[in-house]
Design a protein around this motif. Structure first.
Motif: not given
Length: 120
Positions: A64-65, A67-69, A71-72
């Protein structure tokens, strides 16, 4: 991918993706801050990688992290994501030209780290 031009305001502040910054260092910290982004970029300095390769190479990061990073970093124009139309889906991540420009920064961080660790 979303790329936004940096725009200088009348007060000497810089705007990027709708957010105002007082100086380029503040912008750098915002774009690259956090425990994981620099490690992701470090891995991509070696070349294009798939999600699973990045996940294995960075111990402790959750899917999850990651994926988030990713995307950012993609929104900031540091990395690019290439999706191959196949089953199962294949996605690869690599640095953009802007991301590759960070090599000098990483070399300086590496040099500082080596010097600092030898002093202990």
């Amino acid at each position: 991918m979303i790329y936004t031009i940096l725009m200088e305001t009348k007060e000497g502040r810089i705007t990027f993706q709708g957010k105002e910054y007082h100086c380029p260092v503040e912008f750098f910290i915002d774009v690259l801050s956090g425990k994981w982004k620099l490690l992701i970029i470090r891995e991509l300095m070696e070349g294009t990688k798939r999600f699973s390769e990045l996940h294995k190479a960075i111990p402790g990061i959750t899917q999850k992290m990651l994926t988030k990073q990713l995307r950012e970093l993609e929104r900031a124009g540091i990395i690019k994501r290439k999706v191959y139309p196949q089953v199962p889906p294949k996605v690869e991540y690599s640095l953009t030209d802007t991301g590759k420009e960070l090599k000098r920064v990483f070399d300086a961080i590496q040099e500082w780290g080596v010097k600092y660790l030898k002093c202990e």
